[in-house]
Scaffold this motif. Structure first.
Motif, mmCIF file in Angstrom:
data_model
loop_
_atom_site.group_PDB
_atom_site.id
_atom_site.type_symbol
_atom_site.label_atom_id
_atom_site.label_comp_id
_atom_site.label_asym_id
_atom_site.label_seq_id
_atom_site.Cartn_x
_atom_site.Cartn_y
_atom_site.Cartn_z
ATOM 1 N N LYS A 261 8.842 -5.445 -30.570
ATOM 2 C CA LYS A 261 10.051 -5.610 -29.760
ATOM 3 C C LYS A 261 11.308 -5.631 -30.614
ATOM 4 O O LYS A 261 12.365 -5.137 -30.203
ATOM 5 N N THR A 262 11.210 -6.232 -31.794
ATOM 6 C CA THR A 262 12.390 -6.308 -32.655
ATOM 7 C C THR A 262 12.718 -4.947 -33.262
ATOM 8 O O THR A 262 13.875 -4.526 -33.315
ATOM 9 N N GLN A 265 14.537 -2.085 -31.003
ATOM 10 C CA GLN A 265 15.891 -2.273 -30.469
ATOM 11 C C GLN A 265 16.840 -1.182 -30.952
ATOM 12 O O GLN A 265 17.835 -0.883 -30.284
ATOM 13 N N ASN A 302 14.407 4.561 -21.151
ATOM 14 C CA ASN A 302 13.289 5.468 -20.868
ATOM 15 C C ASN A 302 13.839 6.660 -20.084
ATOM 16 O O ASN A 302 14.438 6.494 -19.030
ATOM 17 N N VAL A 336 15.997 -0.092 -20.651
ATOM 18 C CA VAL A 336 14.848 -0.929 -20.997
ATOM 19 C C VAL A 336 15.342 -2.271 -21.522
ATOM 20 O O VAL A 336 16.135 -2.331 -22.459
ATOM 21 N N ASP A 337 14.864 -3.338 -20.902
ATOM 22 C CA ASP A 337 15.189 -4.706 -21.316
ATOM 23 C C ASP A 337 13.896 -5.369 -21.776
ATOM 24 O O ASP A 337 13.038 -5.734 -20.961
ATOM 25 N N THR A 338 13.737 -5.525 -23.087
ATOM 26 C CA THR A 338 12.491 -6.067 -23.631
ATOM 27 C C THR A 338 12.348 -7.570 -23.410
ATOM 28 O O THR A 338 11.300 -8.130 -23.720
ATOM 29 N N THR A 339 13.382 -8.222 -22.862
ATOM 30 C CA THR A 339 13.256 -9.659 -22.568
ATOM 31 C C THR A 339 12.519 -9.893 -21.258
ATOM 32 O O THR A 339 12.106 -11.020 -20.979
ATOM 33 N N GLN A 340 12.367 -8.838 -20.469
ATOM 34 C CA GLN A 340 11.639 -8.973 -19.218
ATOM 35 C C GLN A 340 10.130 -8.937 -19.465
ATOM 36 O O GLN A 340 9.657 -8.460 -20.499
ATOM 37 N N HIS A 342 7.873 -7.212 -17.732
ATOM 38 C CA HIS A 342 7.413 -5.837 -17.613
ATOM 39 C C HIS A 342 8.607 -4.899 -17.826
ATOM 40 O O HIS A 342 9.672 -5.111 -17.236
ATOM 41 N N TYR A 343 8.406 -3.898 -18.641
ATOM 42 C CA TYR A 343 9.463 -2.920 -18.888
ATOM 43 C C TYR A 343 8.819 -1.594 -19.271
ATOM 44 O O TYR A 343 7.652 -1.532 -19.687
ATOM 45 N N LEU A 345 8.262 1.976 -21.352
ATOM 46 C CA LEU A 345 8.176 2.321 -22.766
ATOM 47 C C LEU A 345 9.386 3.160 -23.169
ATOM 48 O O LEU A 345 9.658 4.198 -22.548
#
Length: 413
Positions: A261-262, A265, A302, A336-340, A342-343, A345
């Protein structure tokens, strides 16, 4: 006794008489072109045919127009006619050839890998492919780093040299001497002979390729081009973040990506599509709607291109056939919000499906009889129109004045 000529006598050899004779000769020559001879009553009885200056001009005009008509009809005759037919596409034995040439502005080649997935979501690993990656600089310059993707989904691959490659020696050659440094050893030898440290070559393309030190320090983008040959069925190919591999289940497998995830970004999918087509051969004038198109991503996201393929066969007048595909598309971008929890790719996806109908184009040539018929019909119509026009004008003039009609007949009749 010598008589003097009167003051009013004309010199037969004067310049005015010569010019008049010349003008008359020119007019007589022009009159010979008059193809429509006029029959007029003679003073001694009977009739005689005459040619007019104006009739010759009309004839010359018709000849010029006839030449232009024949030239235009000849160009149409030699240009084949294309007829099209549509039928249900029942041939599923063919392979779909995907040709791509895509430049990513802000992704290094180590971050780009091409995957192919069928409509069941299974990764197509054992597919015939030739995919090449070229490292690009900040100003889209060639950095001399070339990688061939050995397996589908592999982001590392094997290094290669394109045909005709001549590696730079970076100024380590004598003036006026042209030298290629294609390998790391050749580059180190050039540096030694020029009095430079060999350590300076460790980050140059020749040594990065062979020793795999990592990405080039100035690498900024990556250009991906090549072909994929897959089965003729619905599916997709994509360039997405992370490492991909198939995940096995009891009776099937899924295509998944492992991501950090990091690290993702900074995954910027902004790109330029230089070329995208589907097929091995293409017919004259075929359009590729995605060529030279840009997409600038506003952030991590995406992007999906939905491509509708129309199987197409083009057969030229010599019986040669080209199997290809026309296509239309639309795209959809999702942030895309990786804090959610489900997101989607992050990556660029090309999802394609086939139209159930096939279009066939067949070239055919016109017959020579058809060419002659068109030419004669046009020329005959023009002559008839000119003739009818003069008759109509003469009738109108004679209706207004008999003397004017006689003058018109003397000139144009």
């Amino acid at each position: 006794m010598i008589r003097q000529r009167g003051a009013g006598a004309r010199d037969p050899f004067s310049s005015d008489d010569i010019e008049d004779d010349t003008d008359n000769a020119i007019k007589k020559t022009i009159k010979k072109f008059d193809i429509h001879q006029k029959v007029k009553p003679s003073a001694v009885g009977g009739s005689k045919s005459t040619k007019s200056y104006s009739g010759a001009l009309v004839t010359i005009f018709l000849i010029v127009v006839a030449i232009l008509v024949i030239w235009e009809e000849s160009s149409i005759y030699f240009k084949p006619i294309t007829e099209d037919f549509m039928m249900v596409d029942t041939d599923l034995s063919e392979k779909l050839v995907i040709n791509m040439d895509i430049s990513f502005y802000k992704l290094k080649c180590s971050e780009v890998s091409v995957d192919a997935v069928d409509y069941n979501g299974e990764q197509q690993i054992a597919v015939d492919h030739e995919i090449y990656k070229l490292s690009r600089g900040e100003k889209d310059q060639d950095l001399g780093m070339y990688t061939k993707q050995s397996q589908m989904g592999d982001s590392i691959g094997e290094t290669y040299l394109p045909p005709g490659y001549c590696g730079s020696c970076y100024g380590s050659t004598r003036a006026g001497k042209q030298q290629c440094c294609n390998t790391c050893d050749e580059l180190k030898a050039a540096f030694r002979s020029y009095g430079r440290s060999e350590k300076l070559t460790n980050t140059l393309p020749q040594c990065v390729r062979e020793r795999k030190y990592g990405v080039l320090p100035e690498e900024y983008g990556c250009r991906v081009r090549g072909t994929i040959r897959v089965n003729k069925m619905e599916g997709n190919f994509h360039m997405a973040a992370g490492m991909s591999h198939p995940q096995q289940h009891q009776d099937h497998s899924h295509h998944i990506h492992h991501i950090n995830k990091t690290a993702i970004q900074s995954y910027d999918l902004s790109h330029h599509i230089n070329h995208l087509s589907f097929g091995s051969y293409f017919y004259p004038g075929q359009e590729f709607p995605l060529d030279n198109s840009d997409f600038i991503a506003p952030g991590l996201g995406n992007l999906v291109y939905y491509v509708q393929l129309v199987p197409t066969v083009y057969e030229n007048q010599y019986g040669e056939r080209a199997m290809t595909n026309q296509f239309s598309y639309y795209y959809h971008y999702t942030p895309v919000d990786t804090t959610q929890q489900h997101y989607k790719l992050p990556g660029v996806f090309f999802k394609y499906e086939f139209y159930p109908m096939r279009i066939t184009y067949v070239e055919r040539t016109k017959s020579f009889f058809e060419f002659l018929l068109r030419v004669f019909a046009i020329l005959g119509g023009m002559y008839a129109i000119v003739k009818v026009s003069f008759i109509a004008i003469a009738n109108v003039v004679s209706f207004r004045s008999k003397k004017a009609a006689e003058t018109f007949n003397d000139i144009f009749a």
